[in-house]
Scaffold this motif. Structure first.
Motif, PDB file in Angstrom:
ATOM      1  N   GLN A 301       9.860  -7.060  -4.585  1.00  0.00           N
ATOM      2  CA  GLN A 301       9.422  -8.054  -5.478  1.00  0.00           C
ATOM      3  C   GLN A 301       8.328  -8.835  -5.066  1.00  0.00           C
ATOM      4  N   PHE A 302       7.893  -9.074  -3.783  1.00  0.00           N
ATOM      5  CA  PHE A 302       6.663  -9.423  -3.284  1.00  0.00           C
ATOM      6  C   PHE A 302       5.498  -9.043  -4.019  1.00  0.00           C
ATOM      7  N   LYS A 303       5.376  -7.573  -4.070  1.00  0.00           N
ATOM      8  CA  LYS A 303       4.301  -6.965  -4.352  1.00  0.00           C
ATOM      9  C   LYS A 303       3.990  -7.003  -5.813  1.00  0.00           C
ATOM     10  N   HIS A 304       5.338  -7.002  -6.354  1.00  0.00           N
ATOM     11  CA  HIS A 304       5.324  -7.189  -7.847  1.00  0.00           C
ATOM     12  C   HIS A 304       4.615  -8.485  -8.243  1.00  0.00           C
ATOM     13  N   LEU A 428      -5.376  -5.945   2.476  1.00  0.00           N
ATOM     14  CA  LEU A 428      -3.922  -6.130   2.069  1.00  0.00           C
ATOM     15  C   LEU A 428      -3.395  -4.618   1.587  1.00  0.00           C
ATOM     16  N   LYS A 429      -4.039  -3.880   1.336  1.00  0.00           N
ATOM     17  CA  LYS A 429      -3.565  -2.415   0.961  1.00  0.00           C
ATOM     18  C   LYS A 429      -2.823  -1.727   2.193  1.00  0.00           C
ATOM     19  N   GLY A 433       0.910  -1.212   2.838  1.00  0.00           N
ATOM     20  CA  GLY A 433       1.265   0.327   2.316  1.00  0.00           C
ATOM     21  C   GLY A 433       0.961   0.453   0.824  1.00  0.00           C
ATOM     22  N   GLY A 434       0.150  -0.138   0.259  1.00  0.00           N
ATOM     23  CA  GLY A 434       0.015   0.056  -1.121  1.00  0.00           C
ATOM     24  C   GLY A 434       0.083  -1.005  -1.967  1.00  0.00           C
ATOM     25  N   GLN A 439      -3.669   0.820 -10.562  1.00  0.00           N
ATOM     26  CA  GLN A 439      -3.402   0.098 -11.767  1.00  0.00           C
ATOM     27  C   GLN A 439      -4.295  -1.001 -11.969  1.00  0.00           C
ATOM     28  N   MET A 440      -4.794  -1.962 -10.922  1.00  0.00           N
ATOM     29  CA  MET A 440      -5.392  -2.931 -10.912  1.00  0.00           C
ATOM     30  C   MET A 440      -6.938  -2.605 -11.378  1.00  0.00           C
ATOM     31  N   LEU A 441      -7.417  -1.474 -10.639  1.00  0.00           N
ATOM     32  CA  LEU A 441      -8.781  -1.094 -11.170  1.00  0.00           C
ATOM     33  C   LEU A 441      -8.832  -0.651 -12.647  1.00  0.00           C
TER      34      LEU A 441
END
Length: 519
Positions: A301-304, A428-429, A433-434, A439-441
């Motif tokens: 949820q944090f990554k989302h 951050l990656k 771990g991703g 998707q952002m690029l």
């Protein structure tokens, strides 16, 4: 449900930011129309430097970035009493440091100002010293506002702090207009102080209603205070370097033609308008959610939430940058060219705006990225990256000012911002771990292409209107800007829909939920 709360908060903050920025623009229009863009307004802008440094060092940057994660973690784990005890101790320490800092600042103002703007003549230096001493009172009340905003945002209450920023600009305009016939530009400095008082005053009743639990304590061994101190230390170092960069920038600008300090500040404010309206609104709204998710170890949820924030601000600010670049002269001319603000001032400001706008998307993303690290109780990473970035910025300042004048100072700022964003994303990656990087690029590339077409369209429309109308009239200037911006916006939206960009749906969802539901 959490996403809806974030969307509602972002919408509220966005609206308040729009109102506040409009008032900020009116404030600048009044000042520049009355005094022009020269050494008088250079002095007014330079007078913010030392008080702002004191505020940012103690509250605005270091404390706010560390306080909300610690305070929110207590609230999220139902230890409210400890949260308020920690807040009281921090408040007491900050107030003591603020009083000491202001006292020293008042004593050594002339020496500090000479170091900051050695290119000013003696009369301008004297004016800057007087205005700076008035501004120190603003730093005290802004410190109170910063503390109260941190607490209210931790409780996910955003309205009172948002209203405070609106009242701040209103007071500067009203008090400045009232007192400037008697005090000159110092009347607007008094307005700044009154605005800061109102900013805090509107938040205090809300704090009391929420059960303000102040204690007179200096217990520095409290676990929350010790945690806060460990988080603040690297941020303090980073902010010190950041402010040093601003001082170097101002020092160099003071050696250029009169009005350049004001031109750079005006251009940077225009560039920061989309950041304040969109990026900060989204970042502030997602920050409490990020801290709560981090405290509960909800990794996915944090990554989302992080991805949602970054993609949203890029989708909104890349076209904003394209619009500012393609319409930089028409925008500055429409907004400021009146009274003592001359066409030459318009060209100087637009020149700086061109280079500042190149880094707009990066500084917008950084607003979210920094808060991602702060939510993870990691202040070292953004500070380390920030220090490297500022060192690059300072080096580029000296190199580019020789080739591009004050435009070089703006370009150095943009290049450093892009470097900072890329560095934070890379770290951050590895940390998470991703981060859905592809998707952002992909989202950025589509936004950039659509924004480039939009910018070209806006430029063509603006050029045509300038050829067929009398552009010296304000009505035609407004027609030029709004028609060109409107045409560009339509093109960007159509391309976003054709590309089926998910961010368009996300942004529309934020706005739709904001206007269809009461907060």
């Amino acid at each position: 449900m959490e996403g809806q709360r974030v969307a509602k908060a972002a919408g509220l903050i966005m609206i308040s930011m729009v109102v506040s920025r409009i008032l900020g623009y009116l404030r600048d229009v009044v000042i520049y129309a009355q005094f022009g863009q020269n050494r008088i307004t250079d002095a007014y802008n330079a007078a913010f430097s030392v008080p702002d440094f004191l505020y940012m060092l103690l509250v605005g940057g270091a404390l706010s970035s560390s306080f909300i994660p610690v305070f929110s973690s207590y609230i999220a784990t139902e230890r409210e009493k400890e949260a308020w005890e920690m807040a009281s101790i921090v408040f007491n320490v900050i107030m003591v440091l603020m009083v000491v800092g202001i006292s020293l600042g008042l004593i050594y103002t002339p020496k500090l100002i000479y170091l900051l703007v050695p290119g000013f003549n003696p009369a301008s230096l004297e004016l800057t010293v007087m205005l700076t001493r008035i501004m120190f009172a603003q730093a005290f009340f802004m410190a109170l506002s910063g503390m109260s905003m941190g607490i209210l945002n931790s409780y996910k209450h955003f309205f009172a702090p948002a209203l405070g920023s609106v009242l701040y600009n209103l007071a500067i305009i009203a008090v400045g207009l009232l007192l400037s016939p008697l005090l000159g530009i110092a009347g607007f400095s008094v307005g700044v102080v009154v605005g800061a008082m109102l900013n805090f005053g509107v938040q205090l009743p809300v704090l009391i209603r929420m059960g303000l639990r102040y204690r007179f304590s200096f217990n520095l061994t409290h676990p929350g205070v010790r945690k806060l101190g460990s988080l603040m230390l690297p941020v303090l170092i980073g902010l010190s370097v950041t402010q040093f960069n601003l001082f170097v920038n101002q020092n160099l600008a003071s050696t250029l033609a009169p009005g350049i300090v004001a031109a750079l500040r005006t251009a940077q404010r225009l560039m920061q308008l989309p950041i304040g309206v969109f990026a900060i609104a989204v970042a502030v709204a997602v920050f409490p959610t990020l801290t709560s998710q981090a405290a509960r170890k909800e990794r996915e949820q944090f990554k989302h939430t992080m991805s949602l924030g970054i993609r949203s601000v890029i989708f909104l600010t890349v076209p904003a940058a394209a619009g500012l670049i393609s319409l930089r002269v028409p925008i500055v001319r429409l907004l400021f060219e009146q009274g003592k603000f001359t066409p030459q001032a318009t060209q100087a400001t637009a020149y700086a705006l061109l280079f500042y706008s190149l880094g707009l998307f990066a500084y917008s993303a950084i607003q979210v990225l920094n808060r991602v690290f702060y939510a993870l109780h990691d202040t070292r990473t953004p500070v380390t990256g920030g220090v490297l970035t500022i060192l690059l910025n300072i080096y580029l300042n000296f190199v580019l000012i020789k080739k591009l004048g004050h435009g070089g100072l703006a370009l150095a700022y943009s290049v450093a911002g892009i470097f900072n964003m890329m560095l934070l994303l890379f770290i951050l990656k590895r940390k998470l771990g991703g981060i859905n990087g592809y998707q952002m690029l992909f989202s950025f590339v589509k936004s950039l292409f659509a924004a480039s077409v939009m910018g070209l369209c806006s430029y063509v429309v603006a050029s045509y209107i300038e050829q067929v109308t009398d552009i010296s009239l304000k009505i035609n200037q407004a027609l030029q800007v709004f028609a060109a911006a409107g045409a560009g916006m339509i093109v960007y939206i159509l391309l976003a829909l054709i590309f089926r960009m998910e961010e368009a749906t996300m942004v529309m969802g934020i706005l739709k939920r904001r206007f269809s539901r009461p907060v």
